[in-house]
Design a protein around this motif. Structure first.
Motif, PDB file in Angstrom:
ATOM      1  N   LEU A 196      59.527  85.229  44.528  1.00  0.00           N
ATOM      2  CA  LEU A 196      60.231  85.865  45.644  1.00  0.00           C
ATOM      3  C   LEU A 196      61.606  85.238  45.843  1.00  0.00           C
ATOM      4  N   GLN A 197      61.689  83.920  45.777  1.00  0.00           N
ATOM      5  CA  GLN A 197      62.980  83.241  45.917  1.00  0.00           C
ATOM      6  C   GLN A 197      63.934  83.644  44.799  1.00  0.00           C
TER       7      GLN A 197
ATOM      8  N   ASN B  43      69.750  88.872  44.468  1.00  0.00           N
ATOM      9  CA  ASN B  43      70.085  90.014  45.327  1.00  0.00           C
ATOM     10  C   ASN B  43      69.330  91.277  44.941  1.00  0.00           C
ATOM     11  N   LEU B  44      68.062  91.111  44.565  1.00  0.00           N
ATOM     12  CA  LEU B  44      67.216  92.246  44.216  1.00  0.00           C
ATOM     13  C   LEU B  44      66.276  92.543  45.372  1.00  0.00           C
ATOM     14  N   ASN B  45      65.993  93.820  45.573  1.00  0.00           N
ATOM     15  CA  ASN B  45      65.070  94.250  46.614  1.00  0.00           C
ATOM     16  C   ASN B  45      63.642  94.118  46.085  1.00  0.00           C
ATOM     17  N   PRO B  46      62.858  93.182  46.610  1.00  0.00           N
ATOM     18  CA  PRO B  46      61.506  92.975  46.103  1.00  0.00           C
ATOM     19  C   PRO B  46      60.603  94.210  46.222  1.00  0.00           C
TER      20      PRO B  46
ATOM     21  N   VAL C  46      57.353  92.412  38.359  1.00  0.00           N
ATOM     22  CA  VAL C  46      57.684  91.153  37.702  1.00  0.00           C
ATOM     23  C   VAL C  46      56.571  90.754  36.733  1.00  0.00           C
ATOM     24  N   LEU C  47      56.986  90.401  35.527  1.00  0.00           N
ATOM     25  CA  LEU C  47      56.073  89.848  34.533  1.00  0.00           C
ATOM     26  C   LEU C  47      56.523  88.420  34.245  1.00  0.00           C
ATOM     27  N   VAL C  48      55.575  87.511  34.151  1.00  0.00           N
ATOM     28  CA  VAL C  48      55.863  86.131  33.772  1.00  0.00           C
ATOM     29  C   VAL C  48      55.061  85.843  32.515  1.00  0.00           C
TER      30      VAL C  48
ATOM     31  N   VAL D  34      61.707  94.319  36.423  1.00  0.00           N
ATOM     32  CA  VAL D  34      61.985  95.744  36.266  1.00  0.00           C
ATOM     33  C   VAL D  34      62.197  96.315  37.664  1.00  0.00           C
ATOM     34  N   SER D  35      63.331  96.997  37.857  1.00  0.00           N
ATOM     35  CA  SER D  35      63.608  97.655  39.135  1.00  0.00           C
ATOM     36  C   SER D  35      63.415  99.147  38.991  1.00  0.00           C
ATOM     37  N   PHE D  36      62.773  99.728  39.982  1.00  0.00           N
ATOM     38  CA  PHE D  36      62.554 101.160  39.991  1.00  0.00           C
ATOM     39  C   PHE D  36      63.689 101.839  40.728  1.00  0.00           C
ATOM     40  N   VAL D  37      64.228 102.885  40.119  1.00  0.00           N
ATOM     41  CA  VAL D  37      65.349 103.609  40.699  1.00  0.00           C
ATOM     42  C   VAL D  37      64.954 105.071  40.836  1.00  0.00           C
ATOM     43  N   GLY D  38      65.149 105.603  42.026  1.00  0.00           N
ATOM     44  CA  GLY D  38      64.862 107.021  42.251  1.00  0.00           C
ATOM     45  C   GLY D  38      66.080 107.852  41.911  1.00  0.00           C
ATOM     46  N   GLY D  39      65.858 109.089  41.661  1.00  0.00           N
ATOM     47  CA  GLY D  39      66.976 109.968  41.355  1.00  0.00           C
ATOM     48  C   GLY D  39      66.494 111.389  41.210  1.00  0.00           C
TER      49      GLY D  39
END
Length: 63
Positions: free
Chosen positions: A16-17, A23-26, A31-33, A57-62
């Protein structure tokens, strides 16, 4: 030293930190580790350690 999406960086803290420092919206991330998905409820307490490989990986709507 950890690797985040193929970029090395020095970081000590939780997933989370890390997301907040980047500056990513959780709420719109996965997240994969080291190749394993980490559940969102674990992010606050999941401490990253030296040598970890993190994929975000960030999900983006469109439309």
């Amino acid at each position: 030293m950890i690797r985040v999406n193929d970029k090395e960086m020095e970081f000590c803290g939780s997933i989370l930190q890390l997301l907040l420092s980047l500056n990513l919206n959780p709420q719109v991330c996965a997240v994969l580790v080291n190749g394993e998905i980490v559940k969102k409820e674990m992010w606050e307490n999941f401490l990253l350690k030296d040598g970890d490989y993190v994929e975000i990986v960030s999900f983006v709507g469109g439309g």
